[in-house]
Design an enzyme around this catalytic site. Structure first.
Site, PDB file in Angstrom:
ATOM      1  N   CYS A 194     -10.698 -25.194  31.730  1.00 54.53           N
ATOM      2  CA  CYS A 194      -9.822 -26.350  31.871  1.00 54.53           C
ATOM      3  C   CYS A 194      -8.405 -25.799  31.744  1.00 54.53           C
ATOM      4  O   CYS A 194      -8.177 -24.643  32.114  1.00 54.53           O
ATOM      5  CB  CYS A 194     -10.159 -27.443  30.844  1.00 54.53           C
ATOM      6  SG  CYS A 194     -10.226 -26.902  29.127  1.00 54.53           S
ATOM      7  N   LEU A 195      -7.471 -26.557  31.235  1.00 55.51           N
ATOM      8  CA  LEU A 195      -6.104 -26.064  31.125  1.00 55.51           C
ATOM      9  C   LEU A 195      -5.977 -25.004  30.026  1.00 55.51           C
ATOM     10  O   LEU A 195      -5.509 -23.892  30.258  1.00 55.51           O
ATOM     11  CB  LEU A 195      -5.147 -27.227  30.857  1.00 55.51           C
ATOM     12  CG  LEU A 195      -3.663 -26.874  30.834  1.00 55.51           C
ATOM     13  CD1 LEU A 195      -3.215 -26.353  32.187  1.00 55.51           C
ATOM     14  CD2 LEU A 195      -2.838 -28.083  30.422  1.00 55.51           C
TER      15      LEU A 195
END
Length: 192
Positions: free
Chosen positions: A122-123
């Site tokens: 994800c981020l």
């Protein structure tokens, strides 16, 4: 009923999970190997094609797919032999990630079953991606939530938000019921 260390297993509360995940934190890198051929990482690693190639990554799960998140997608990896699976999730306690648990687990299980190497990101690589990996370990590897969290935490500093932890708790309770039901039906005497 599942047993853990000689006593009946109870799904941990969100606060117990948070206490465990926040204790003795150690910095982790952009990507970590958390299970055989399964990695969790962040956007930096997801965009580093030479790194992914060197690691032998064959499958990617982007748990922050699409704008305004990590907008890579299959086109970004078109020059590589990578199967891509995107989940457009927000890292918000109100976001319902649970509907993606089983489909993502199937994608990971199929990739690993073919000898692939899966990178879930994800981020930041601590909340959305970690939640999906924990769900995979619970669904496909029969780990309890406590066991899954402990297993991943040995290799990467993770901390799913409270909403995701609560959704994992519900998954854990549901899976424990299913396993208990299966065990009861095996042990039940058959009458003719």
């Amino acid at each position: 009923m599942a047993m853990e260390w000689g006593r009946a297993y109870e799904t941990p509360s969100v606060s117990e999970l948070q206490d465990f995940l926040l204790a003795n934190r150690i910095p982790t890198g952009h990507v970590n190997h958390v299970w055989p051929n399964l990695y969790i990482g962040n956007e930096v690693a997801a965009r580093d094609k030479p790194l992914l190639y060197h690691m032998g990554i064959t499958h990617i799960v982007n748990a922050a797919s699409g704008p305004p998140h990590v907008n890579t997608g299959p086109r970004f990896y078109r020059d590589m032999n990578i199967d891509y699976y995107g989940v457009e999730a927000d890292d918000s306690i109100d976001f319902c990630l649970a509907p993606f648990f089983y489909s993502t687990a199937r994608f990971i299980r199929a990739a690993l079953g073919r000898g692939g190497k899966v990178f879930v990101h994800c981020l930041m690589g601590v909340s959305r991606s970690a939640t999906l990996v924990l769900a995979f370990l619970m669904i496909c590897e029969d780990l309890t939530l406590r066991e899954a969290a402990r297993t991943v935490r040995q290799h990467r500093d993770i901390c799913p938000n409270a909403g995701f932890l609560n959704q994992l708790r519900h998954l854990d309770i549901s899976l424990q019921r299913q396993r208990q039901h299966q065990q009861d039906s095996i042990q039940r005497p058959k009458f003719r």
